[in-house]
Design a protein around this motif. Structure first.
Motif, PDB file in Angstrom:
ATOM      1  N   ILE A  33       0.775  -1.070  -0.123  1.00 10.85           N
ATOM      2  CA  ILE A  33       0.075  -0.025   0.172  1.00 10.85           C
ATOM      3  C   ILE A  33       0.702   1.262  -0.102  1.00 10.85           C
ATOM      4  CG2 ILE A  33      -1.829   1.351   1.149  1.00 10.85           C
ATOM      5  CD1 ILE A  33      -2.640  -1.494   0.392  1.00 10.85           C
ATOM      6  N   LEU A  34       0.722   1.878  -0.833  1.00 11.80           N
ATOM      7  CA  LEU A  34       1.581   3.401  -1.161  1.00 11.80           C
ATOM      8  C   LEU A  34       0.631   4.351  -1.266  1.00 11.80           C
ATOM      9  CD1 LEU A  34       4.423   2.294  -3.678  1.00 11.80           C
ATOM     10  CD2 LEU A  34       4.337   2.237  -1.141  1.00 11.80           C
ATOM     11  N   GLY A  35       0.691   5.340  -0.435  1.00  8.14           N
ATOM     12  CA  GLY A  35      -0.081   6.727  -0.419  1.00  8.14           C
ATOM     13  C   GLY A  35       0.651   7.531  -1.317  1.00  8.14           C
ATOM     14  N   ILE A  36       0.153   8.768  -1.868  1.00  4.98           N
ATOM     15  CA  ILE A  36       0.580   9.685  -2.859  1.00  4.98           C
ATOM     16  C   ILE A  36       0.429  11.055  -1.909  1.00  4.98           C
ATOM     17  CG2 ILE A  36       0.474  11.242  -4.976  1.00  4.98           C
ATOM     18  CD1 ILE A  36      -0.749   8.837  -6.082  1.00  4.98           C
ATOM     19  N   PRO A  37       1.525  11.535  -1.429  1.00 11.47           N
ATOM     20  CA  PRO A  37       1.561  12.616  -0.377  1.00 11.47           C
ATOM     21  C   PRO A  37       0.587  13.972  -1.180  1.00 11.47           C
ATOM     22  CG  PRO A  37       3.628  12.010  -0.787  1.00 11.47           C
ATOM     23  CD  PRO A  37       2.682  11.350  -1.892  1.00 11.47           C
ATOM     24  N   THR A  38      -0.195  14.583  -0.470  1.00  9.09           N
ATOM     25  CA  THR A  38      -0.068  14.727   1.184  1.00  9.09           C
ATOM     26  C   THR A  38      -1.374  13.743   1.752  1.00  9.09           C
ATOM     27  OG1 THR A  38       0.900  16.727   1.281  1.00  9.09           O
ATOM     28  CG2 THR A  38      -0.261  15.948   3.033  1.00  9.09           C
ATOM     29  N   ARG A  39      -2.401  13.946   1.381  1.00  8.37           N
ATOM     30  CA  ARG A  39      -3.466  13.153   2.105  1.00  8.37           C
ATOM     31  C   ARG A  39      -3.715  11.785   1.867  1.00  8.37           C
ATOM     32  NH1 ARG A  39      -4.354  18.117   1.460  1.00  8.37           N
ATOM     33  NH2 ARG A  39      -4.606  19.366   3.182  1.00  8.37           N
ATOM     34  N   GLY A  40      -3.021  11.412   0.504  1.00  5.29           N
ATOM     35  CA  GLY A  40      -2.852   9.706   0.149  1.00  5.29           C
ATOM     36  C   GLY A  40      -2.171   8.964   0.934  1.00  5.29           C
ATOM     37  N   VAL A  41      -1.227   9.504   1.622  1.00 12.10           N
ATOM     38  CA  VAL A  41      -0.509   8.833   2.699  1.00 12.10           C
ATOM     39  C   VAL A  41      -1.265   8.582   3.841  1.00 12.10           C
ATOM     40  CG1 VAL A  41       1.512   9.013   4.179  1.00 12.10           C
ATOM     41  CG2 VAL A  41       2.008   9.868   1.769  1.00 12.10           C
ATOM     42  N   GLU A  42      -1.888   9.432   4.310  1.00 12.70           N
ATOM     43  CA  GLU A  42      -2.570   9.424   5.524  1.00 12.70           C
ATOM     44  C   GLU A  42      -3.871   8.247   5.375  1.00 12.70           C
ATOM     45  OE1 GLU A  42      -1.613  12.277   4.768  1.00 12.70           O
ATOM     46  OE2 GLU A  42      -0.165  12.389   6.532  1.00 12.70           O
ATOM     47  N   LEU A  43      -4.409   8.420   4.114  1.00  5.71           N
ATOM     48  CA  LEU A  43      -5.502   7.531   3.761  1.00  5.71           C
ATOM     49  C   LEU A  43      -4.799   5.976   3.767  1.00  5.71           C
ATOM     50  CD1 LEU A  43      -7.444   9.754   1.024  1.00  5.71           C
ATOM     51  CD2 LEU A  43      -8.000   9.178   3.430  1.00  5.71           C
ATOM     52  N   ALA A  44      -3.674   6.034   3.117  1.00  2.00           N
ATOM     53  CA  ALA A  44      -3.001   4.547   3.046  1.00  2.00           C
ATOM     54  C   ALA A  44      -2.798   4.007   4.431  1.00  2.00           C
ATOM     55  CB  ALA A  44      -1.554   4.747   2.381  1.00  2.00           C
ATOM     56  N   GLU A  45      -2.369   5.041   5.451  1.00  2.00           N
ATOM     57  CA  GLU A  45      -2.081   4.498   6.642  1.00  2.00           C
ATOM     58  C   GLU A  45      -3.485   3.956   7.245  1.00  2.00           C
ATOM     59  OE1 GLU A  45      -0.467   7.866   8.271  1.00  2.00           O
ATOM     60  OE2 GLU A  45       1.585   7.506   7.488  1.00  2.00           O
ATOM     61  N   ARG A  46      -4.646   4.481   7.001  1.00  2.00           N
ATOM     62  CA  ARG A  46      -5.736   4.187   7.657  1.00  2.00           C
ATOM     63  C   ARG A  46      -6.411   3.013   6.966  1.00  2.00           C
ATOM     64  NH1 ARG A  46      -9.849   9.610   8.168  1.00  2.00           N
ATOM     65  NH2 ARG A  46      -8.454  10.916   9.369  1.00  2.00           N
ATOM     66  N   ILE A  47      -6.100   2.941   5.711  1.00  2.00           N
ATOM     67  CA  ILE A  47      -6.244   1.276   4.749  1.00  2.00           C
ATOM     68  C   ILE A  47      -5.703   0.444   5.470  1.00  2.00           C
ATOM     69  CG2 ILE A  47      -6.235   0.436   2.621  1.00  2.00           C
ATOM     70  CD1 ILE A  47      -7.256   3.010   1.547  1.00  2.00           C
ATOM     71  N   ALA A  48      -4.444   0.661   5.697  1.00  2.00           N
ATOM     72  CA  ALA A  48      -3.377  -0.242   5.994  1.00  2.00           C
ATOM     73  C   ALA A  48      -3.897  -0.787   7.643  1.00  2.00           C
ATOM     74  CB  ALA A  48      -2.087  -0.027   5.989  1.00  2.00           C
ATOM     75  N   ALA A  49      -4.046   0.201   8.355  1.00  2.00           N
ATOM     76  CA  ALA A  49      -4.540  -0.287   9.718  1.00  2.00           C
ATOM     77  C   ALA A  49      -5.971  -1.182   9.587  1.00  2.00           C
ATOM     78  CB  ALA A  49      -4.885   0.984  10.504  1.00  2.00           C
ATOM     79  N   LYS A  50      -6.713  -0.838   8.869  1.00  2.00           N
ATOM     80  CA  LYS A  50      -8.012  -1.699   8.581  1.00  2.00           C
ATOM     81  C   LYS A  50      -7.875  -2.951   8.309  1.00  2.00           C
ATOM     82  CE  LYS A  50     -11.214   2.514   8.232  1.00  2.00           C
ATOM     83  NZ  LYS A  50     -12.140   2.364   9.111  1.00  2.00           N
ATOM     84  N   MET A  51      -6.874  -2.966   7.167  1.00  2.00           N
ATOM     85  CA  MET A  51      -6.283  -4.257   6.718  1.00  2.00           C
ATOM     86  C   MET A  51      -5.792  -5.211   7.644  1.00  2.00           C
ATOM     87  SD  MET A  51      -4.841  -3.272   2.737  1.00  2.00           S
ATOM     88  CE  MET A  51      -4.592  -5.069   2.284  1.00  2.00           C
ATOM     89  N   ALA A  52      -5.047  -4.715   8.387  1.00  2.00           N
ATOM     90  CA  ALA A  52      -4.308  -5.434   9.515  1.00  2.00           C
ATOM     91  C   ALA A  52      -5.379  -5.832  10.424  1.00  2.00           C
ATOM     92  CB  ALA A  52      -3.393  -4.660  10.145  1.00  2.00           C
TER      93      ALA A  52
END
Length: 177
Positions: A33-52
């Motif tokens: 999962i790779l987010g595109i800065p700026t807000r894509g990174v935060e969204l990627a972090e949230r998606i990764a947390a939900k996936m985990a």
């Protein structure tokens, strides 16, 4: 200014996107999962947390700076480089790019160019919180939180707690009227 998504809507959309990513790829194994800065990174972090949460494992999201790959670099004022942090080798893996708003497709084209310098993924998928249309390139999102038809003169503003210090929201500003 008109609010079209609040914090609950954004959370619900990200949960749905997470499940769609897992269903399409059968699980999180082999997915980067790779987010595109700026807000894509935060969204990627949230998606990764939900996936985990769903998978019961640790998912390390990354960030992919596309600044130097943009085709409008010479047309706009200089900007600071963001962070590129790819936690794993992408060769032979499914890379899910995450961005906040998809419009012309030019940022995603730049991301594809940046990825090619990092390796050769098995596949590249795109997850966006908002797809507002107005494509200039033949690019489409695989996972969309909300389709939001807008005029070109309108601006879609995504606000996230992590970057903006305000409650999560998506709003439309301006109009043709």
């Amino acid at each position: 200014m008109s609010t079209v998504m609040d914090a609950t809507d954004i959370s619900r959309a990200l949960t749905r996107i997470t499940h769609e990513i897992l269903e399409r790829n059968r699980d999180a194994e082999g997915v980067v999962i790779l987010g595109i800065p700026t807000r894509g990174v935060e969204l990627a972090e949230r998606i990764a947390a939900k996936m985990a949460e769903v998978e019961g494992t640790t998912i390390k999201p990354g960030a992919l700076d596309v600044t130097m790959y943009r085709d409008d670099l010479r047309l706009k004022a200089p900007r600071a480089l963001e962070r590129t942090n790819v936690p794993e080798d992408i060769d032979g893996r499914v890379v899910v790019l995450v961005d906040d708003v998809l419009m012309s497709g030019r940022t995603i084209r730049a991301a594809l160019d940046a990825l090619s310098d990092l390796g050769r993924p098995k596949a590249v998928q795109l997850a966006v919180l908002v797809d507002r249309g107005h494509r200039e390139l033949p690019i489409r999102a695989d996972f969309v939180g909300k389709n939001l038809p807008t005029s070109k003169s309108e601006k879609v503003r995504v606000r996230l707690t992590e970057t903006d210090g305000a409650d999560d929201s998506v709003s439309i500003e301006g109009s043709d009227a």
